[in-house]
Design an enzyme around this catalytic site. Structure first.
Site, PDB file in Angstrom:
ATOM      1  N   HIS A   1       0.834  -1.202   0.000  1.00 47.11           N
ATOM      2  CA  HIS A   1       0.000   0.000   0.000  1.00 47.11           C
ATOM      3  C   HIS A   1       0.867   1.250   0.000  1.00 47.11           C
ATOM      4  CE1 HIS A   1      -2.404  -3.288   1.595  1.00 47.11           C
ATOM      5  NE2 HIS A   1      -3.460  -2.641   1.144  1.00 47.11           N
TER       6      HIS A   1
ATOM      7  N   HIS B   1      -4.622   4.331  -2.849  1.00 43.40           N
ATOM      8  CA  HIS B   1      -4.590   3.546  -1.607  1.00 43.40           C
ATOM      9  C   HIS B   1      -3.591   2.374  -1.663  1.00 43.40           C
ATOM     10  CE1 HIS B   1      -6.141   1.086   1.741  1.00 43.40           C
ATOM     11  NE2 HIS B   1      -6.063   0.086   0.881  1.00 43.40           N
TER      12      HIS B   1
ATOM     13  N   GLU C   1     -17.146  -6.144  24.534  1.00 43.69           N
ATOM     14  CA  GLU C   1     -16.307  -7.343  24.522  1.00 43.69           C
ATOM     15  C   GLU C   1     -15.165  -7.231  23.517  1.00 43.69           C
ATOM     16  OE1 GLU C   1     -19.599  -7.389  24.067  1.00 43.69           O
ATOM     17  OE2 GLU C   1     -20.423  -8.408  25.819  1.00 43.69           O
TER      18      GLU C   1
ATOM     19  N   HIS D   1     -27.784 -17.775  24.204  1.00 45.19           N
ATOM     20  CA  HIS D   1     -26.742 -17.694  25.227  1.00 45.19           C
ATOM     21  C   HIS D   1     -26.042 -19.032  25.474  1.00 45.19           C
ATOM     22  CE1 HIS D   1     -28.353 -13.789  25.782  1.00 45.19           C
ATOM     23  NE2 HIS D   1     -27.726 -13.541  26.918  1.00 45.19           N
TER      24      HIS D   1
HETATM   25  C1  TPP Z   1     -11.055  -5.413   9.502  1.00 48.81           C
HETATM   26  C2  TPP Z   1     -10.515  -5.118   8.136  1.00 48.81           C
HETATM   27  N1  TPP Z   1     -11.363  -5.044   7.101  1.00 48.81           N
HETATM   28  C3  TPP Z   1     -10.890  -4.823   5.872  1.00 48.81           C
HETATM   29  C4  TPP Z   1      -9.557  -4.671   5.640  1.00 48.81           C
HETATM   30  C5  TPP Z   1      -9.026  -4.477   4.226  1.00 48.81           C
HETATM   31  N2  TPP Z   1      -8.617  -3.078   4.056  1.00 48.81           N
HETATM   32  C6  TPP Z   1      -7.337  -2.706   4.200  1.00 48.81           C
HETATM   33  S1  TPP Z   1      -7.115  -1.059   4.043  1.00 48.81           S
HETATM   34  C7  TPP Z   1      -8.758  -0.829   3.748  1.00 48.81           C
HETATM   35  C8  TPP Z   1      -9.293   0.563   3.508  1.00 48.81           C
HETATM   36  C9  TPP Z   1      -8.915   1.446   4.643  1.00 48.81           C
HETATM   37  O1  TPP Z   1      -9.198   2.772   4.381  1.00 48.81           O
HETATM   38  P1  TPP Z   1      -8.391   3.902   5.128  1.00 48.81           P
HETATM   39  O2  TPP Z   1      -8.308   3.575   6.557  1.00 48.81           O
HETATM   40  O3  TPP Z   1      -9.020   5.200   4.777  1.00 48.81           O
HETATM   41  O4  TPP Z   1      -6.963   3.764   4.555  1.00 48.81           O
HETATM   42  P2  TPP Z   1      -6.266   4.651   3.434  1.00 48.81           P
HETATM   43  O5  TPP Z   1      -7.061   4.435   2.196  1.00 48.81           O
HETATM   44  O6  TPP Z   1      -6.339   6.052   3.887  1.00 48.81           O
HETATM   45  O7  TPP Z   1      -4.886   4.110   3.360  1.00 48.81           O
HETATM   46  C10 TPP Z   1      -9.445  -2.019   3.756  1.00 48.81           C
HETATM   47  C11 TPP Z   1     -10.904  -2.131   3.524  1.00 48.81           C
HETATM   48  C12 TPP Z   1      -8.703  -4.765   6.748  1.00 48.81           C
HETATM   49  N3  TPP Z   1      -7.389  -4.665   6.629  1.00 48.81           N
HETATM   50  N4  TPP Z   1      -9.213  -4.953   7.978  1.00 48.81           N
END
Ligand code: TPP
Length: 661
Positions: free
Chosen positions: A30, A265, A411, A473
């Site tokens: 990324h 991204h 939790e 539960h």
């Molecule tokens: C729980 C979870 N869901 C989905 C992802 C896959 N994922 C990685 S980055 C991202 C988008 C995140 O957006 P943002 O926080 O705005 O990051 P930026 O684009 O600014 O780098 C996703 C959906 C992940 N890593 N963790």
């Protein structure tokens, strides 16, 4: 405040260059965050962060937690530039086999990485846990003359982290408990993965965090002076308010073809890297860090080391003046647990008839006395999970020495915060809820297992024996679902003595988490098994609870509240029947092949297991020739003993299964 803007801008662009080269080479990763947050990284690592690259685990350091773990190359670049043991060779090997630069940051793998992050939101929960632990440590050890734990926890999170529900739970907790040592930097770049953030969010994030009790500042995150000013202001505020800096940044800054868009991204910008490097003042040479930047950071490191030495001098003085406290701290960091812990838990009278959750409560008290750094939380269920440390006081704004953490009905955050406490490294974290809600906790439990954090989960109400609350539960698949998480010990003790053994074993297991599943309902004392065998046998995962008195013909096995049925069935089935108590599959698998063969001899294939849950995980022990008395469906709302009977969880069904083999 005297930022060397020229030097830090150069360094920021070179950090961008490292991310570009690494992502381009690995054809994955990324780019957006490392490029967008380069100025933030430059100010932190080149000026503001209290750290020492030669002593990554210095207890007085500021913590930098990259909750947006996908932006790992930001962290790796700055660790390299700052002089951590993350050489350029490792940057070149970004995302490659056994490198120190895995796709997402991993605790243990890389010096300077504080937490394993990547599942969005977890790092924020961890940061709250670290901040809480730092407050607790300061309350226990600091003196006015010796501020050992005078530090900040800085967390960088993006839209994704803040969209995840765990961020709401954890931030509300941080606000309520006044964790003003926490500084949350929100990388607000208007972009997520698929699209512009506006496609999925329209909340006023600042107002949201103000409502949680945060102070909120908003700045241009690519303006180093503005960021430092906000950071300094946030650091100064000892006002019981966690701090948030909303940093508007340009995602993918430096690759104009994609900057500011969702394409920035990930890796999409990598194909423009060669043509765009000039715009950043970078030469054609890849993995380039200029001598000027190296020199700046070498000089800065000297400053950091000097500050560290000043802290160390003060720390040594504290140690000399408070040797008992110093010993306590050493023991806590070394995760020292008395070897004779089990002997500190009194045995239970033979006629006891209590639930294992109650036995757990009684085991916990002496453990808490022996382990002054054990803390025990519950998600608003202390009254049911019974894991309150008597005399341990509540953790509150006014009492950071409190050992009982009221997590509220949170939790997910509870377990994420527990991970933070463990990453911090002084306190042993235990936490409780009903077992069926382990699903709400699964993501952080999984990460605790991955990072080998020594958390103890005290999860009660472990089967259909819960009774009247009904199938919502009553866990039926939960124990098995947890057993398949690698590096997680799942223990389901059968009676109070096994429960004592399970608590001691969990406390002594310091290189990974343990989950103890306990009953709501009373269970009989299994007095036919010798007391010490019950107490010590659980630590081996499985043991022969009742040995055959004739040639071995049948092995019955079980755990938890169903072991009593296996024992009763054995009385009927005759002298060739053995009963194996198997409270922890994972521990048993760690025993020697000889021991496992001794307990479950290969030659005996007539095997029956009984557990009030889905049967699947038992087949690895009963084999294809064996049978499992279990459940293939959800439970029922009725008194627990009636539900057990309705579904055939009793000795009679074990006998029938054994006779049918
Ligand atoms: C729980 C979870 N869901 C989905 C992802 C896959 N994922 C990685 S980055 C991202 C988008 C995140 O957006 P943002 O926080 O705005 O990051 P930026 O684009 O600014 O780098 C996703 C959906 C992940 N890593 N963790």
């Amino acid at each position: 405040m005297s930022l060397n803007i020229e030097a830090l801008s150069r360094a920021a662009n070179e950090a961008r260059g490292l991310a570009m080269d690494a992502v381009q080479a690995s054809k994955s990763g990324h780019l957006g965050l490392p490029l967008g947050c380069a100025e933030i990284g430059a100010v932190l690592y080149g000026y503001a962060l209290q750290h020492n690259p030669d002593e990554p685990r210095w207890i007085g350091r500021d913590y930098f937690i990259l909750s947006a773990g996908h932006g790992s190359m930001m962290l790796y670049a700055w660790l390299n530039i700052s002089g951590y043991d993350v050489p350029m060779e490792e940057i070149r090997r970004f995302r490659q086999l056994h490198s120190k630069t895995p796709g997402h940051p991993e605790f243990f793998e890389t010096p300077g990485v504080e937490c394993t992050t990547g599942p969005l939101g977890q790092g924020l929960g961890n940061a709250v846990g670290v901040a809480m632990a730092a407050k607790m440590a300061a309350a226990r050890f600091d003196t006015p003359e010796h501020p050992i734990f005078d530090q900040h926890v800085i967390c960088l999170a993006g839209d994704g982290c803040l969209q995840e529900g765990v961020s709401a739970e954890a931030s509300a907790f941080a606000g309520h408990f006044g964790l003003d040592n926490l500084i949350l930097i929100y990388d607000s770049n208007a972009v997520t993965l698929d699209a512009m953030a506006a496609a999925t969010q329209s909340e006023d994030t600042g107002k949201r965090f103000q409502a949680y009790g945060f102070d909120v500042q908003t700045i241009d995150g690519n303006d180093m002076t503005a960021f430092l000013r906000a950071l300094n202001k946030a650091k100064k505020r000892d006002n019981w308010k966690p701090q948030m800096i909303i940093a508007h940044t340009l995602i993918g800054k430096g690759i104009p073809e994609v900057a500011g868009t969702a394409k920035a991204h990930g890796e999409a910008g990598a194909k423009f890297v060669d043509q765009d490097r000039k715009g950043l003042g970078l030469p054609d040479e890849h993995y380039f860090v200029s001598p000027e930047t190296r020199d700046y950071f070498a000089q800065h490191k000297k400053v950091l080391v000097r500050r560290f030495r000043r802290w160390e001098k003060n720390y040594k003085d504290w140690r000399a003046k408070h040797p008992d406290q110093a010993q306590l701290l050493d023991d806590a960091i070394a995760k020292q647990v008395p070897e004779d812990l089990l002997s500190k838990i009194p045995t239970f009278p033979a006629d006891t008839k209590i639930a294992t959750r109650k036995a757990g409560s009684e085991a916990l008290q002496p453990l808490a006395r022996e382990m002054p750094f054990l803390i025990s939380g519950s998600a608003d269920l202390h009254g049911s999970t019974l894991n309150y440390i008597e005399g341990g006081e509540d953790f509150t704004r006014d009492n950071s020495k409190g050992r009982n953490i009221r997590f509220g009905i949170r939790e997910h955050a509870m377990c994420s915060i527990m991970n933070g406490v463990s990453y911090h490294g002084v306190f042993r974290a235990s936490g409780a809820t009903f077992l069926v809600f382990a699903d709400y906790c699964r993501a952080p439990i999984r990460l605790a297992a991955l990072a080998k954090l020594p958390n103890i989960y005290i999860f009660t109400h472990d089967s259909i024996g819960v009774g009247e609350d009904g199938p919502t539960h009553q866990p039926v698949e939960t124990v098995s679902g947890l057993r398949v998480i690698p590096q997680l010990d799942v223990m389901r003790p059968a009676d109070p003595e096994e429960t004592a053994g399970a608590f001691a074993a969990a406390a002594q297991h310091t290189d990974g988490p343990t989950l103890i599943a306990l009953t709501r309902q009373a269970v009989p004392m299994l007095n036919e098994i010798e007391v010490n065998l019950r107490r010590e046998g659980v630590a081996r995962g499985a043991y022969v609870a009742k040995r055959e008195t004739a040639k071995l013909e049948i092995i019955l096995m079980s755990c938890g509240s169903e072991l009593q049925h296996a024992l009763a069935a054995a009385d009927e089935l005759g002298a060739g029947t053995r009963v194996v108590s198997l409270p922890c599959f994972e521990r048993f698998e760690r025993q020697s092949a000889e021991y496992r063969e001794e307990v479950l001899p290969d030659s005996c294939r007539r095997r029956v297991a009984i557990e009030a849950g889905v049967p699947d995980t038992w087949y690895r022990f009963v084999g294809l020739d064996g049978k499992v008395v279990g459940l293939h469906h959800f439970g029922l709302s009725a008194p627990g003993d009636q539900v057990m009977k309705e579904f055939g969880i009793d000795a009679q069904h074990v006998i029938e299964a054994a006779r049918a083999l």
